[in-house]
Design a protein around this motif. Structure first.
Motif, PDB file in Angstrom:
ATOM      1  N   ASN A  46      81.696 -31.023  -6.767  1.00 27.91           N
ATOM      2  CA  ASN A  46      82.069 -31.828  -5.603  1.00 27.91           C
ATOM      3  C   ASN A  46      81.256 -31.471  -4.370  1.00 27.91           C
ATOM      4  OD1 ASN A  46      84.036 -32.939  -7.192  1.00 27.91           O
ATOM      5  ND2 ASN A  46      85.693 -31.662  -6.369  1.00 27.91           N
ATOM      6  N   LEU A  48      80.953 -32.849   0.110  1.00 30.69           N
ATOM      7  CA  LEU A  48      81.027 -33.815   1.201  1.00 30.69           C
ATOM      8  C   LEU A  48      79.773 -33.691   2.057  1.00 30.69           C
ATOM      9  CD1 LEU A  48      84.080 -34.711   3.388  1.00 30.69           C
ATOM     10  CD2 LEU A  48      81.882 -34.286   4.454  1.00 30.69           C
ATOM     11  N   ARG A  49      79.571 -32.496   2.657  1.00 30.47           N
ATOM     12  CA  ARG A  49      78.456 -32.283   3.586  1.00 30.47           C
ATOM     13  C   ARG A  49      77.094 -32.397   2.920  1.00 30.47           C
ATOM     14  NH1 ARG A  49      82.870 -30.453   5.493  1.00 30.47           N
ATOM     15  NH2 ARG A  49      83.172 -29.917   3.325  1.00 30.47           N
ATOM     16  N   THR A  50      76.939 -31.730   1.794  1.00 31.62           N
ATOM     17  CA  THR A  50      75.622 -31.695   1.154  1.00 31.62           C
ATOM     18  C   THR A  50      75.212 -33.098   0.726  1.00 31.62           C
ATOM     19  OG1 THR A  50      76.114 -29.464   0.413  1.00 31.62           O
ATOM     20  CG2 THR A  50      74.299 -30.603  -0.696  1.00 31.62           C
ATOM     21  N   GLU A 142      73.091 -25.909  -3.586  1.00 28.23           N
ATOM     22  CA  GLU A 142      74.047 -24.860  -3.932  1.00 28.23           C
ATOM     23  C   GLU A 142      74.049 -24.687  -5.441  1.00 28.23           C
ATOM     24  OE1 GLU A 142      78.000 -24.470  -2.188  1.00 28.23           O
ATOM     25  OE2 GLU A 142      78.470 -22.844  -3.574  1.00 28.23           O
ATOM     26  N   HIS A 147      72.788 -20.912  -1.592  1.00 27.17           N
ATOM     27  CA  HIS A 147      73.008 -22.190  -0.890  1.00 27.17           C
ATOM     28  C   HIS A 147      72.047 -22.214   0.307  1.00 27.17           C
ATOM     29  CE1 HIS A 147      74.689 -25.857   0.269  1.00 27.17           C
ATOM     30  NE2 HIS A 147      75.949 -25.526   0.522  1.00 27.17           N
ATOM     31  N   GLN A 150      72.453 -24.565   3.413  1.00 29.13           N
ATOM     32  CA  GLN A 150      73.503 -24.109   4.323  1.00 29.13           C
ATOM     33  C   GLN A 150      73.009 -22.966   5.201  1.00 29.13           C
ATOM     34  OE1 GLN A 150      76.807 -25.396   4.679  1.00 29.13           O
ATOM     35  NE2 GLN A 150      76.568 -24.159   6.529  1.00 29.13           N
ATOM     36  N   CYS A 330      80.992 -22.476   6.737  1.00 30.38           N
ATOM     37  CA  CYS A 330      80.189 -23.562   6.154  1.00 30.38           C
ATOM     38  C   CYS A 330      80.996 -24.826   5.884  1.00 30.38           C
ATOM     39  CB  CYS A 330      79.522 -23.075   4.875  1.00 30.38           C
ATOM     40  SG  CYS A 330      80.707 -22.632   3.575  1.00 30.38           S
ATOM     41  N   LEU A 331      82.317 -24.707   5.790  1.00 29.49           N
ATOM     42  CA  LEU A 331      83.225 -25.804   5.416  1.00 29.49           C
ATOM     43  C   LEU A 331      82.942 -26.256   3.979  1.00 29.49           C
ATOM     44  CD1 LEU A 331      83.236 -28.002   8.674  1.00 29.49           C
ATOM     45  CD2 LEU A 331      84.693 -26.041   8.123  1.00 29.49           C
ATOM     46  N   PRO A 332      83.922 -26.721   3.225  1.00 29.69           N
ATOM     47  CA  PRO A 332      85.314 -26.888   3.640  1.00 29.69           C
ATOM     48  C   PRO A 332      86.013 -25.541   3.787  1.00 29.69           C
ATOM     49  CG  PRO A 332      85.115 -27.305   1.287  1.00 29.69           C
ATOM     50  CD  PRO A 332      83.723 -27.079   1.791  1.00 29.69           C
ATOM     51  N   ARG A 358      73.203 -29.509   8.970  1.00 27.06           N
ATOM     52  CA  ARG A 358      72.817 -29.656   7.557  1.00 27.06           C
ATOM     53  C   ARG A 358      71.826 -30.807   7.385  1.00 27.06           C
ATOM     54  NH1 ARG A 358      75.829 -27.722   3.416  1.00 27.06           N
ATOM     55  NH2 ARG A 358      74.124 -28.710   2.269  1.00 27.06           N
TER      56      ARG A 358
END
Ligand code: CP
Length: 373
Positions: A46, A48-50, A142, A147, A150, A330-332, A358
């Motif tokens: 999964n 979101l950001r990447t 990642e 990563h 990041q 880094c989130l989440p 990012r």
């Protein structure tokens, strides 16, 4: 650039930071580079950001983008040679990789640690097959152990928020690289870090924090690797004067969570979290599972019931002994496990600009890959 995995793949960090500043100034000025070029972004996990930031960076450069979620709609992939494929996996990675390579010019791959074998994870078994068989430049979005997109965004964020930038090359009357000249001519600060006129080191503390599940070590490995590289980019007497990235880097975690020496060589480890936080300018929080350095049999395990580790959750108590530190993650992030609501929502929290960067780190990497095609 053909591979983006380690900080060394980026070359001189000051040049890279100057390039990031230039991308931020006008991110659409290289659209010609990506014309008729395709980026394929492959996700085994999964995101979101990447996912969003890398797509945006590719579009900024004029590229076409294909995103493949391997576990949603593609054939299930076998990764081991010698397996009799009579189960639910219909295709082997060794055919799938060159096929995917034939549809694109650059490949990004996300494939987390599986925790089945420390050796397989730390040898980057999956990503190395993409490097070997795709015939394309490969960047890590990642992997089992790193990563880098990041960590590069984190470094950009620290550079942008360092307390007092040391004098720019123009102010010093010295240009130490072409990138310095570009940054100065564009009216930007020099991409150097430091506090005070002498470029006194900024203190960056990476802290372990509790989490209910076993998480990989990719983020802390890369953050440590990049901070150490930044700190070592010049010899100490030159820090802040000859263009050094003046960083005093400290890692704090409970015993048993020691990170792999290949990533943390030279870093100071302080097992007392409160002591580590004293005078910190930046606090970088992250959970990681046992890296299996001192006890290989514990690789990938959560060593203690998290209920007994909640003292490590970053709160106003720890932040009170810092130098009014910025908070980073880094989130989440799981609130009130890793960090309390008040700290992450507070005025010193950088989590949103950090995530926004990012896009910038991905664009520098894609730009360099396009330039090398
Ligand atoms: N920080 C980060 O890589 O976020 P995603 O997992 O959402 O991509």
């Amino acid at each position: 650039m053909k591979i983006f995995q380690h900080v060394s793949d980026l070359g001189d960090l000051r040049t890279a930071l100057a390039e990031a500043a230039e991308v931020k100034r006008d991110r659409y000025q290289w659209q010609h580079l990506g014309r008729n070029k395709t980026a394929l972004l492959i996700f085994f996990n999964n995101s979101l950001r990447t996912r969003l930031s890398t797509q945006k960076a590719a579009v900024n450069l004029g590229m076409n983008v294909i995103v493949l979620d391997v576990n949603q709609g593609a054939w299930k992939l076998e990764t081991e040679r010698g397996v009799i494929m009579d189960g639910d996996k219909s295709e082997h990675l060794l055919e799938a990789i060159p096929v995917m390579g034939s549809y694109c010019d650059i490949i990004g791959v996300r494939s987390f640690a599986r925790f089945e074998s420390r050796q397989d994870d730390y040898e980057e078994k999956i990503l190395n097959q993409f490097i070997r068989y795709s015939g394309r430049p490969v960047f890590f979005m990642e992997s089992a152990t790193v990563h880098p997109l990041q960590a590069f965004a984190d470094l950009i964020t620290i550079a942008e928020n360092s307390l007092t930038p040391v004098p720019s090359p123009k102010e010093r009357g010295v240009y130490s690289s072409e990138a310095d000249m570009i940054a100065t001519n564009n009216g930007n600060h020099s991409p150097l870090l430091g506090r005070g006129a002498g470029g006194e080191a900024i203190k960056v503390v990476m802290t372990w924090a509790p989490h209910p599940r076993a998480l990989p070590q990719a983020v802390p490995n890369s953050f440590a690797e990049w901070m150490i590289a930044a700190a070592n980019s010049v010899t100490p007497p030159q820090r802040g004067v000859g263009g050094g990235l003046a960083i005093d880097f400290v890692i704090t975690h409970p015993e048993g969570y020691e990170l792999d020496p290949q990533f943390v060589q030279g870093a100071r480890v302080e097992y007392d979290q409160m002591k580590a936080f004293e005078g910190a300018d930046f606090v970088y929080a992250k959970n990681w599972s046992c890296p299996g350095v001192t006890r290989p049999e514990d690789y990938g395990k959560v060593l203690h019931d998290y209920h007994t580790m909640m003292d490590w959750c970053v709160s106003a108590r720890q932040m009170a002994v810092t130098n009014d530190a910025h908070f980073m993650h880094c989130l989440p992030v799981r609130r009130n496990m890793i960090v309390t609501d008040d700290v992450i929502e507070g005025p010193r929290s950088l989590v949103i600009p950090e995530a926004a960067n990012r896009e910038i780190s991905a664009q520098v990497v894609l730009k360099r890959m396009l330039e090398s095609l």
